[in-house]
Design a protein around this motif. Sequence first.
Motif: not given
Length: 394
Positions: A1-5, A32-37, A50-51
Amino acid sequence: MHQVRTYNAISTKGLERLSPDCFEVGSDLSQPDAILLRSHKLSTSDIPESVSAIARAGAGVNNIPLDHCTGKGIVVFNTPGANANAVKELVAAGMLLASRDIVGGMNFISSLDPQLGAEEMAPLLEASKKQFAGAELQGKTLGVLGLGAIGSLIARLGLDLGMEVVGYDPAISIEAAWRLPSSVKKMDNMQALFSRSDYVSLHIPVLDSTRGLINADTLGHFKPGACLLNFAREQIVDTASVVDALNKGQLRKYVTDFPAPALVGRRDTLLMPHIGASTQEAEENCAVMAADQIKAFLDHGNIKNSVNFPAIELEPNSNTRLAITNENAPGALSHILNVLSDAKVNVVDLLNKSRGDIAYNLIDVNASPTSDLLGQLRALPGVINVRLLSGACA
């Protein structure tokens, strides 16, 4: 399961691309594994260890600490072209508003006494309309500086409006050149473009070489009475120089999506509150593209539209893939392959690309590496990070 903040309000059409079976998405995820903004100003303290990826739903990435991310091996994505049509339509509005005093005419109507009778209003309008007269765009010359995703659309727009279109872009890509209509006349330099254009529209990124590009010197090459449109970036234009050019009549109008205090209240400026990409469609397009890029990267290590890493895509040829970032130095890949070979791990397929000081490798192997082997890879000189991928989430 990937986490995206997430930061900002991301369009649900984009978030829907990240299946809840495979992705946990939220604004309060601590690792999170990635950030979306979108426009949130990201600081280094906002980026946990972790990003591995940051995606901006938009074109510019000046709100992301790019050098820090590159040093940590974090891939930074943007979404070029996703908001291009929204910007194109606003530029079209800007040119039309600059060519005729539509704003002045509308303000005049708004100033009238609503109790005025129809028999009194008609002659008043007839007598007053001459002060709002303007000129047509057809037959005028539009100069487009920067012929990428947006600039090429602006060039085509000018042709559709019956304008002569000239363009200049010293770094035009092959893809952009194919998009450009053949009837757009290519200029040899900026000065030639400025000197023959009635309207100049800017569509270039902010770089060290473009910061303050429109200044007293370059404005001196403009055709007297020209109109300048800036829907690209605020930093490209030196505001004081524009004010001086307006005062001297070198510029007739300045239309921009980036207001500055020195421009407010002038009749020869049209100022908009940074709304170039403020359409529902643009926000959806940007969010979908950004989410798809994060998914492709987290699932398979593939990279498209990164501003700091090379573009790379490798079809999976095994169930196990290593994505390794290292300093772009001679022998680095050989060291990685030697460690795999010594561990009797067979390479099924491999793709290596570099960009500047960064090299990135996708390596499909026949067996899942042990934690000890991963530790050996991470300990190699110049290796920045190692990710073990097992394909897309089912």
